[in-house]
Design an enzyme around this catalytic site. Structure first.
Site, PDB file in Angstrom:
ATOM      1  N   GLU A   1       0.834  -1.206   0.000  1.00  0.00           N
ATOM      2  CA  GLU A   1       0.000   0.000   0.000  1.00  0.00           C
ATOM      3  C   GLU A   1       0.874   1.265   0.000  1.00  0.00           C
ATOM      4  O   GLU A   1       1.856   1.338   0.733  1.00  0.00           O
ATOM      5  CB  GLU A   1      -0.876  -0.008   1.254  1.00  0.00           C
TER       6      GLU A   1
ATOM      7  N   LYS B   1      -9.495   2.401  -2.209  1.00  0.00           N
ATOM      8  CA  LYS B   1      -9.656   1.796  -0.876  1.00  0.00           C
ATOM      9  C   LYS B   1     -11.069   2.049  -0.371  1.00  0.00           C
ATOM     10  O   LYS B   1     -11.490   3.198  -0.230  1.00  0.00           O
ATOM     11  CB  LYS B   1      -8.626   2.413   0.060  1.00  0.00           C
TER      12      LYS B   1
ATOM     13  N   CYS C   1      -5.808  -2.713   2.172  1.00  0.00           N
ATOM     14  CA  CYS C   1      -5.563  -2.640   3.627  1.00  0.00           C
ATOM     15  C   CYS C   1      -6.778  -2.887   4.521  1.00  0.00           C
ATOM     16  O   CYS C   1      -7.145  -4.021   4.750  1.00  0.00           O
ATOM     17  CB  CYS C   1      -4.896  -1.317   3.979  1.00  0.00           C
TER      18      CYS C   1
END
Lengths: 316, 316
Positions: free
Chosen positions: A51, A128, A165
């Site tokens: 990430e 995300k 994530c």
């Protein structure tokens, strides 16, 4: 078919300094270039980096400026152009998670994975979906929840998706990528030991089982030190780091098996050969999609989010 | 507050015979009565038995008759009345998973957990939502998917729910019990080694993490032999057993920790003291419910089940 998983970041005890942005990015590009060379020698077809791989994980600092200098265009930023060259040179799909500057929409920031085809062209991007509000992870002050939904990218080497994530903690996020057809779901992450290390071996592995697909859990490694100290709102003293990123990247398979983890303390490249036929084979055996009753859950979830939702609680 | 988890079945190498139904059930009642006595001595407030605890797991045989003789009324069957006595005597909530005969609706069968309050009254019932179609688990020829939704039972000792066996593989099933307020979700199961033992430590533990609640994974133990041989549709010879039930019951906490497992080869009682405050504490730290974006998923799921659903696949 060799699939691939991802190098963790080289900096194990690095001073993070936004004013040195150009040279820091250039150094990371050089490091990744070396690693991708090795991956190519291993016959890797698809590679995913960690990430926000071109920057320190500066979202722990609440200064925000000038860290935003690390943001780049997903479509034609320096890093995307760098990855396009790598992809074309090595005939390799590259998943490149960056801090995105979206100039088409007022220059807003996003946490975004750019997917680059082995032809060298930008296939698309995936943002995300779930932003943490925990400890020093002050990301929610930098960018908002992603608005790209759950795209799956049809590559020459299989259908891939990117669950960035914190989405790892949300089973529905994995599920939607799977319902859209993902055979491999990458989970580029940046997460620290005290916070999540006990959960790390469980979550991506469960997602592989529950969704009849491969998952690749990717974490950075080391501690990053910031010049300006910051407090954590926990009564403790001001300090200069976010904690220890514990690496331990691994690949999990739909049958519940997994690879060993990469090092906890050093960066590395994990190469896994994944037989995508296993997705269909395990699905035909276990049939979770067939037995999933998604219509019932769509209705129940729709009720659950209403303001006047009354939980189904039975009392004596 | 002591919560509790569950004894596995005593029969380690028992001949299963439907014609001996009354004496088999009576023997199991006696065995459970002893175990509940011990639980009471340990101060247990809530106890859950294994799936279909009053019978052999006969759904592997495709004879069906006369195994249906083991079905009982959830409201006033022999076993429910037995559990009511235990509950009242020991001031203990009893979760009793049985094969249910639903005489109000044409005498149909269900796989059902009866929840009995510590007052001795029947609080309600919760049916198995996901029915396996795998290997010798021919349950789908005995009963249908449950129609009781995701009820949560408010007991004097906390809010509990029951996710029966195969629902363990479906993260949405855990989620809906949690959205209805469950603090402890029991997972009474009957699952065999070759099939699921590699998944067993992952799934209920992940559910505890993902939903900020406690989960209790409960399995039976031993091999059950059937007089009439049956084939498994796998090219193998006819045989007399479903495989080895591997026990290994455990309790997982919202912080990712778990108890050791019960024995793999012997029945037992696992007593766990669970601090239900941990659910709220972990939730306030991690906030998965707040970051869950359930409205987006309700909409995406609703689209995904339509006949004309077009998966979100991006091609070059």
């Amino acid at each position: 078919m060799p699939g691939a998983a991802p190098p963790a970041r080289g900096a194990r005890r690095s001073e993070a300094d936004p004013l040195r942005q150009p040279e820091q990015v250039a150094a990371l590009h050089r490091r990744i270039e070396e690693i991708v060379e090795v991956a190519a020698m291993c016959g890797v077809n698809v590679i995913c980096f960690q990430e926000a791989w071109t920057m320190p994980f500066a979202f722990c600092t609440r200064e925000k400026l000038p860290w935003t200098e690390f943001a780049e265009s997903a479509e034609d930023g320096l890093t995307t152009r760098f990855c396009q060259k790598l992809a074309k040179k090595h005939n390799m799909v590259v998943v490149s998670p960056i801090l995105e500057r979206d100039d088409v929409h007022g220059g807003t920031l996003w946490n975004t994975a750019v997917v680059i085809s082995n032809s060298g062209s930008v296939l698309g991007k995936s943002r995300k979906n779930h932003i943490p509000r925990i400890g020093d992870f002050n990301e929610s002050t930098y960018y908002m929840e992603g608005n790209t939904g759950h795209p799956v990218f049809q590559t020459q080497f299989g259908r891939i998706a990117v669950n960035i994530c914190f989405g790892r903690h949300h089973p529905l996020n994995w599920l939607m990528y799977s319902l859209n057809g993902a055979e491999i779901i990458f989970n580029p992450s940046a997460t620290t030991g005290e916070l999540s290390e006990s959960l790390w071996p469980i979550e991506a592995r469960n997602a592989a089982i529950a969704n009849h697909c491969f998952t690749c859990a990717i974490n950075r490694v080391g501690t990053e030190y910031y010049v300006n100290a910051f407090t954590s709102g926990d009564g403790g003293k001001a300090h200069h780091d976010l904690g220890y990123f514990y690496g331990s990247s691994y690949v999990a398979a739909p049958d519940g098996s997994r690879t060993p983890g990469l090092s906890r303390t050093q960066d590395g490249l994990l190469v896994a050969e994944v037989d995508l036929n296993l997705c269909r084979q395990v699905s035909d055996k276990w049939s979770f999609k067939m037995t999933g009753r998604y219509e019932m859950y769509a209705e129940e979830l729709m009720k659950a989010v209403q303001l006047n939702f009354a939980p189904n609680i039975i009392k004596e």
